[in-house]
Design a protein around this motif. Structure first.
Motif, PDB file in Angstrom:
ATOM      1  N   GLU A  57      34.747  41.173  33.047  1.00 16.71           N
ATOM      2  CA  GLU A  57      35.040  42.292  33.947  1.00 16.71           C
ATOM      3  C   GLU A  57      35.877  41.818  35.129  1.00 16.71           C
ATOM      4  OE1 GLU A  57      30.622  42.977  32.678  1.00 16.71           O
ATOM      5  OE2 GLU A  57      31.879  41.301  33.299  1.00 16.71           O
ATOM      6  N   LEU A  90      33.197  39.219  26.996  1.00 16.23           N
ATOM      7  CA  LEU A  90      33.552  40.376  27.811  1.00 16.23           C
ATOM      8  C   LEU A  90      33.720  39.891  29.247  1.00 16.23           C
ATOM      9  CD1 LEU A  90      30.887  42.880  26.422  1.00 16.23           C
ATOM     10  CD2 LEU A  90      33.287  42.743  25.760  1.00 16.23           C
ATOM     11  N   CYS A 100      37.658  45.590  31.678  1.00 18.22           N
ATOM     12  CA  CYS A 100      36.867  44.651  30.894  1.00 18.22           C
ATOM     13  C   CYS A 100      37.735  44.168  29.734  1.00 18.22           C
ATOM     14  CB  CYS A 100      35.604  45.324  30.370  1.00 18.22           C
ATOM     15  SG  CYS A 100      34.672  44.344  29.182  1.00 18.22           S
ATOM     16  N   GLY A 137      29.117  41.378  29.808  1.00 22.31           N
ATOM     17  CA  GLY A 137      29.953  40.570  30.657  1.00 22.31           C
ATOM     18  C   GLY A 137      29.126  40.011  31.805  1.00 22.31           C
ATOM     19  N   TRP A 182      29.943  51.021  29.926  1.00 26.64           N
ATOM     20  CA  TRP A 182      29.811  50.501  31.291  1.00 26.64           C
ATOM     21  C   TRP A 182      28.416  50.856  31.789  1.00 26.64           C
ATOM     22  CZ3 TRP A 182      32.863  47.246  33.885  1.00 26.64           C
ATOM     23  CH2 TRP A 182      34.204  47.119  33.501  1.00 26.64           C
ATOM     24  N   CYS A 200      30.140  45.447  31.664  1.00 31.41           N
ATOM     25  CA  CYS A 200      30.729  45.895  30.409  1.00 31.41           C
ATOM     26  C   CYS A 200      29.792  45.482  29.278  1.00 31.41           C
ATOM     27  CB  CYS A 200      32.093  45.220  30.267  1.00 31.41           C
ATOM     28  SG  CYS A 200      33.013  45.608  28.799  1.00 31.41           S
TER      29      CYS A 200
END
Length: 117
Positions: free
Chosen positions: A6, A4, A22, A108, A36, A97
């Motif tokens: 972002e 992931l 993302c 992320g 989120w 994310c």
């Protein structure tokens, strides 16, 4: 492997807007809900918004961001977005994310959002 990534954070004045993205890979994106979260300095990480899988795409928002933030997913691009409007200084945080695949929670690296004049 699940990744992931972002993007889209930055510095914005109060009342301004930002759009976070993302990019997801390594799993069947359409089949999973996406989330989120945000974490302000010295505070716990909190859920901001949720969007369910592509069959339903139901959304959920924390009370603090309702009517200002919009989560959406682009299944063709394996991307989940967070449109943030009417930003306030208290929205300042690192935004992450997240998804849950099997029994594993994936995050992320985060993107910094700073709301300041």
């Amino acid at each position: 492997q699940v990744q992931l990534v972002e993007s889209g954070g930055g510095l914005v004045q109060p009342g301004g807007s930002l759009r976070l993205s993302c990019a997801a890979s390594g799993f069947t994106f359409n089949d999973y809900a996406m989330y989120w979260y945000r974490q302000a300095p010295g505070k716990e990480r909190l859920l901001v918004a949720t969007i369910t899988d592509s069959k339903t795409s139901f959304t959920y928002y924390a009370d603090s961001v309702k009517d200002r933030f919009t989560i959406s997913r682009d299944d063709a691009k394996n991307t989940v977005n967070l449109q943030m409007n009417s930003l306030k200084p208290e929205d300042t945080a690192v935004y992450y994310c997240n998804t849950l695949v099997g029994l594993t929670n994936y995050w992320g690296q985060g993107t910094q959002v700073t709301v300041s004049s």
